[in-house]
Design an enzyme around this catalytic site. Structure first.
Site, PDB file in Angstrom:
ATOM      1  N   GLU A 159       0.823  -1.208   0.000  1.00  0.00           N
ATOM      2  CA  GLU A 159       0.000   0.000   0.000  1.00  0.00           C
ATOM      3  C   GLU A 159       0.862   1.265   0.000  1.00  0.00           C
ATOM      4  O   GLU A 159       0.438   2.323  -0.455  1.00  0.00           O
ATOM      5  CB  GLU A 159      -0.942  -0.012   1.220  1.00  0.00           C
ATOM      6  CG  GLU A 159      -2.198   0.782   1.005  1.00  0.00           C
ATOM      7  CD  GLU A 159      -3.307   0.425   1.994  1.00  0.00           C
ATOM      8  OE1 GLU A 159      -4.477   0.519   1.614  1.00  0.00           O
ATOM      9  OE2 GLU A 159      -2.993   0.070   3.144  1.00  0.00           O
ATOM     10  N   HIS A 186       8.138 -26.818   1.012  1.00  0.00           N
ATOM     11  CA  HIS A 186       7.340 -27.879   0.392  1.00  0.00           C
ATOM     12  C   HIS A 186       6.209 -27.291  -0.445  1.00  0.00           C
ATOM     13  O   HIS A 186       5.231 -27.971  -0.739  1.00  0.00           O
ATOM     14  CB  HIS A 186       6.778 -28.802   1.480  1.00  0.00           C
ATOM     15  CG  HIS A 186       7.858 -29.381   2.334  1.00  0.00           C
ATOM     16  ND1 HIS A 186       8.508 -30.549   2.011  1.00  0.00           N
ATOM     17  CD2 HIS A 186       8.456 -28.912   3.458  1.00  0.00           C
ATOM     18  CE1 HIS A 186       9.435 -30.794   2.921  1.00  0.00           C
ATOM     19  NE2 HIS A 186       9.433 -29.810   3.802  1.00  0.00           N
ATOM     20  N   LYS A 238     -13.892   2.086  -3.248  1.00  0.00           N
ATOM     21  CA  LYS A 238     -14.753   2.339  -2.071  1.00  0.00           C
ATOM     22  C   LYS A 238     -16.026   3.065  -2.489  1.00  0.00           C
ATOM     23  O   LYS A 238     -17.125   2.744  -2.035  1.00  0.00           O
ATOM     24  CB  LYS A 238     -14.001   3.192  -1.036  1.00  0.00           C
ATOM     25  CG  LYS A 238     -12.898   2.456  -0.315  1.00  0.00           C
ATOM     26  CD  LYS A 238     -12.291   3.373   0.752  1.00  0.00           C
ATOM     27  CE  LYS A 238     -11.004   2.795   1.293  1.00  0.00           C
ATOM     28  NZ  LYS A 238     -10.258   3.735   2.124  1.00  0.00           N
TER      29      LYS A 238
END
Ligand code: PA5
Length: 431
Positions: free
Chosen positions: A283, A304, A418
């Protein structure tokens, strides 16, 4: 002020970047960034840089933490992004999955808006013994406000309107904002979020420290660790090459640096720290076509999962491997249990021995494959080290932003999404 950090940064296996001319230029630019930070600290423009020496707010945080420790078996933290991840990173020092030690309540960070999770929480927890911390700097974040309203209603059902406020603490910045108004209307205790410290830089304010202290951690030690890093970076008498964050910023931004920033932590207690780093880095730096992709990873598990790609996939990653002293730690495999010769190499070894061996093997193998690796080695994992690491990465991020020419403190691109989400919600039928 001690001149030694509780971690050691080793760039010797990143020579492909550090020995380039571009690295020296990036380091010089990071040095200009340090000078700018020094000025910002001296004229009080960046409270983040004076916060570590502050102790005046700790008594208030400890008093509110004592209330929740007394009052609750479970404390649910509502909030998202920088209002949650720092607290999660610190809480992991006290609880690696089996609950905190002592009589501390168990903390649960709910940073999403998945109704399945909330329904399950309401069914699972005794709300009469559950408290809530609602954290939002702006006081206007849709997710946090909705979480808060739903939890208040559930609390009223469980303990009554007159008792609900004592179960809640709100951390929000001063001024007129919806969360603050709601808290005041309900008579809920409010702690001021420092308006000068942005969400993802707020872990060492009450935002991270209230959860940490509820869990039994030492807030002064967290700030002390951060102060040690600041001192070695911003003390004018000290040279640029002693600023570990400046070196890290140059490593990440030099021409020829890589497109992904892998942060592989070799400790379960640091796994949430890697997630905190991811948000801080993404950000803060992802602007104007700049930035690199932060990739949190956990050793030894990711050996793994991702190691094959790291070793033999595209050479586009810079690896930071965080290790801690683990040799001799944990239970030791008894030789009496090891009758099969094929197990003999484990006899007399501890779990910490194997983790240490695997971390070293990963670092060496990456280096042999020509991949740039930085190692950050911690003497131990505790509050001082966590505070130091947090300040290291906050400074490294700010300095990297300086080199890239972007503002580390804003996030303008997310505003559009938003606004759209609010418009979509407004267009829906009410239930
Ligand atoms: O780092 C940031 O500024 C953001 O990630 C915020 O923390 C996040 O959007 C939540 O904002 P607020 O604390 O205002 O609710």
């Amino acid at each position: 002020m001690p001149g030694v950090l509780p971690y050691r940064q080793d760039l010797s296996r990143a020579a492909v970047i550090t020995e380039s001319a571009g690295f020296e230029r990036a380091l010089a630019a990071a040095g200009d960034g340090l000078a700018a930070l020094r000025r910002a600290r001296d004229d009080g423009r960046l409270p983040l840089l004076t916060l570590p020496e502050a102790r005046g707010d700790l008594a208030m945080i400890e008093a509110r933490a004592a209330h929740h420790r007394e009052h609750a078996d479970d404390v649910v933290i509502l909030g998202t992004g920088g209002s949650s991840l720092g607290g999660q990173a610190l809480y992991a020092l006290a609880d690696s999955g089996f609950g905190p030690s002592g009589n501390a309540p168990r903390l649960r960070f709910l940073d999403n808006i998945d109704s399945h999770t909330f329904d399950h929480m309401f069914r699972s927890l005794d709300l009469a013994r559950t408290d809530f911390l609602v954290i939002s700097k702006s006081g206007g974040t849709a997710e946090t406000l909705l979480q808060c309203l739903i939890c208040l209603e559930a609390l009223v059902d469980a303990v009554g309107r007159e008792n609900a406020a004592s179960h809640v603490t709100v951390i929000v910045e001063p001024g007129s904002n919806p969360l603050r108004h709601l808290a005041e209307a309900w008579g809920i205790t409010v702690i001021d979020h420092d308006p000068g410290i942005g969400g993802r830089y707020a872990a060492l304010t009450s935002v991270g420290l209230l959860p940490a202290v509820i869990a039994g951690l030492n807030p002064a030690a967290l700030r002390e660790g951060a102060q040690q890093v600041l001192h070695l970076s911003l003390n004018t008498a000290i040279g640029l090459d002693t600023s570990e964050p400046a070196l890290g910023a140059a490593l990440n931004t030099a021409p020829g640096a890589r497109w992904s920033a892998v942060l592989a932590v070799y400790a379960d207690r640091l796994a949430p720290f890697a997630m905190w780093f991811r948000q801080l880095w993404a950000e803060s730096l992802g602007k104007d076509g700049q930035g690199t992709l932060p990739a949190p990873a956990l050793g030894a598990v990711d050996q793994h999962s991702q190691l094959q790609l790291w070793l033999d996939g595209p050479d586009d990653k810079l690896f930071t491997v965080v290790t801690a002293e683990t040799v001799g730690h944990g239970r030791i495999v008894s030789s009496e249990l090891v009758e099969d010769d094929r197990l003999a190499w484990l006899a007399g070894r501890s779990m910490g021995d194997l983790l240490d061996a695997e971390a070293r093997a990963t670092i060496e193998t990456l280096a042999e494959c020509g991949r740039p690796v930085r190692q950050l080695h911690l003497e131990r994992i505790d509050e001082t080290t966590a505070g130091a690491l947090m300040m290291h990465f906050m400074l490294e991020t700010i300095l990297a932003a300086h080199v890239l020419g972007v503002d580390p403190f804003d996030q303008p691109a997310v505003e559009r999404s938003k606004v759209l989400a609010r418009a979509y919600l407004a267009a829906m039928d009410r239930h």
